[in-house]
Enzyme design. Structure first.
Site, short mmCIF file in Angstrom:
data_model
loop_
_atom_site.label_atom_id
_atom_site.label_comp_id
_atom_site.label_asym_id
_atom_site.label_seq_id
_atom_site.Cartn_x
_atom_site.Cartn_y
_atom_site.Cartn_z
N ARG A 103 -91.19 -15.27 -11.86
CA ARG A 103 -90.59 -14.35 -11.06
C ARG A 103 -91.58 -13.30 -10.57
O ARG A 103 -92.28 -12.65 -11.46
CB ARG A 103 -89.50 -13.55 -11.96
CG ARG A 103 -89.04 -12.33 -11.36
CD ARG A 103 -87.87 -11.62 -11.83
NE ARG A 103 -86.57 -12.40 -11.49
CZ ARG A 103 -85.26 -12.01 -11.57
NH1 ARG A 103 -85.11 -10.63 -12.16
NH2 ARG A 103 -84.55 -12.73 -11.00
N GLN A 133 -80.36 -18.18 -8.11
CA GLN A 133 -79.16 -17.54 -7.50
C GLN A 133 -78.25 -18.19 -6.78
O GLN A 133 -77.03 -18.34 -6.88
CB GLN A 133 -79.73 -15.88 -7.01
CG GLN A 133 -78.26 -15.17 -7.00
CD GLN A 133 -77.66 -14.98 -8.25
OE1 GLN A 133 -78.10 -14.59 -9.18
NE2 GLN A 133 -76.37 -15.04 -8.40
N ASP A 225 -75.64 -7.75 -2.40
CA ASP A 225 -76.66 -7.54 -3.37
C ASP A 225 -76.88 -6.08 -3.29
O ASP A 225 -76.55 -5.46 -2.43
CB ASP A 225 -77.77 -8.40 -2.76
CG ASP A 225 -78.95 -8.39 -3.94
OD1 ASP A 225 -78.79 -7.94 -5.09
OD2 ASP A 225 -80.11 -8.82 -3.64
N CYS A 265 -74.86 -10.82 -7.03
CA CYS A 265 -75.87 -11.51 -7.83
C CYS A 265 -75.78 -10.79 -9.26
O CYS A 265 -76.23 -11.34 -10.37
CB CYS A 265 -76.92 -11.90 -7.34
SG CYS A 265 -77.69 -10.40 -6.84
N ARG A 293 -75.41 -19.33 -13.54
CA ARG A 293 -76.80 -19.56 -13.63
C ARG A 293 -77.38 -20.36 -14.51
O ARG A 293 -78.33 -21.45 -14.34
CB ARG A 293 -77.34 -18.08 -13.82
CG ARG A 293 -77.17 -17.10 -12.79
CD ARG A 293 -78.07 -17.10 -11.31
NE ARG A 293 -79.40 -17.46 -11.74
CZ ARG A 293 -80.50 -16.45 -11.64
NH1 ARG A 293 -80.03 -15.18 -11.62
NH2 ARG A 293 -81.48 -16.61 -12.00
#
Ligand code: CP
Ligand code: NVA
Length: 307
Positions: A103, A133, A225, A265, A293
């Site tokens: 990430r 996602q 989002d 999400c 997920r």
């Protein structure tokens, strides 16, 4: 470790296998506790430059459930946080582990890690995409609405990493995707063109508009989002003002199909990008997305790290 490795930096890296990954995820979901351990002994390194709840926990639980192990590595602990290069980090980790989940703030760092790692690299969010996602989102839509091809998916708000990957994933699945974004906050122009060319072949469509109600009209799923992504905190006040008309609320859901699902999400800010009554109401599938997920990433890990 040598040999041919496969990364997922963009959702397009798995476009040929996307439907198969969703099918496998469904199979893994239904047999979650059947004791199959196809990744016995495999180790995944997880590098986090930013916070995470879902990604961190779902990858760790996923590896454990498949018989493997995950190492959580934050920037605070890694020499990467003190200036060691991402290339050297990739080369070193590749000598120890079977895969790296990353990430990152910058897509360029993601690419550099992938180029220098000899084991598969999974993008767990950067400033361009959030493909993990998207896999979960597509599975969630499929579970609630059936075949993805031909469904109308409306995205309201910031044309960010989540939006970019969702748009590409929707194109691959032959969906009709429409994003409503304020001027200057549209998804990547380059990725929009890519998505449009894929959609054409798959008999779907990709549209970018400004009017949120126009996008929501007749939608099977309405998605949003956060307005302030990680790293954009300094712009929070301005963004909240600009994005307020893009909130998913009762009016937006009334424009969509009667049985439309509302998606996010997570993490969410109630009464900002999504009204609390929608987020906590009967049309909301946000916690299914969060659960999925786990299942979709297990399917991905099985594909990339399995023998
Ligand atoms: N949706 C998502 O990626 O959540 P986390 O930031 O908690 O991982
Ligand atoms: N767009 C958000 C997604 C968080 C899961 C961010 O990048 O912070």
């Amino acid at each position: 470790m040598t040999g041919k490795k496969r990364d997922m930096i963009s959702i397009l890296d798995v476009q040929e296998d996307l439907l198969e990954i969703l099918d496998l995820a469904e199979e893994l979901k239904s047999g979650r506790y059947d004791g199959r351990m196809p990744l016995q002994g495999k180790i995944l390194a997880m590098i986090f430059e930013k916070s995470s709840t879902r990604t961190r926990v779902s990858f760790e639980v996923g590896m454990l459930e498949l018989g493997g192990h995950a190492l959580n590595l934050s920037m605070k602990e890694l020499q990467l946080g003190r200036g060691e290069t991402v290339a050297d980090t990739a080369k070193v980790l590749s000598r120890y582990v079977d895969g790296i989940m990353y990430r990152a703030y910058q897509h360029t760092m993601m690419l550099e890690l992938a180029q220098n790692a000899t084991v598969p690299v999974i993008n767990a969010l950067d400033d361009v995409e959030h493909p993990c996602q998207t896999m979960a989102d597509l599975l969630t839509i499929k579970e609630h609405k059936g075949d993805l091809a031909g469904l109308r998916l409306a995205y309201l708000g910031d044309g960010n990493n989540v939006c970019n990957s969702l748009m590409l994933g929707a194109a691959v699945c032959g969906m009709n995707f429409v994003a409503a974004c304020p001027k200057g906050y549209e998804p990547s122009v380059e990725l929009t063109k890519k998505a449009q060319s894929i959609a054409k072949k798959k008999k779907g469509s990709i549209q970018i508009v400004e009017d949120p109600l126009k996008a929501a009209k007749g939608a099977d799923a309405v998605y949003t989002d956060v307005w302030v992504s990680m790293g954009q905190e300094a712009e929070a006040k301005e963004r909240e003002r600009i994005f307020m008309p893009y909130q998913i609320n009762r009016e937006v859901m009334r424009a969509a199909k009667k049985d439309a699902i509302a998606m996010h999400c997570l993490p969410a800010h109630r009464d900002m990008e999504i009204a609390a009554e929608i987020m906590d109401g009967p049309q909301s599938v946000v916690f299914d997305q969060a659960e999925n997920r786990l299942h979709t990433q297990k399917a991905l890990l099985y594909k990339l790290l399995g023998d």
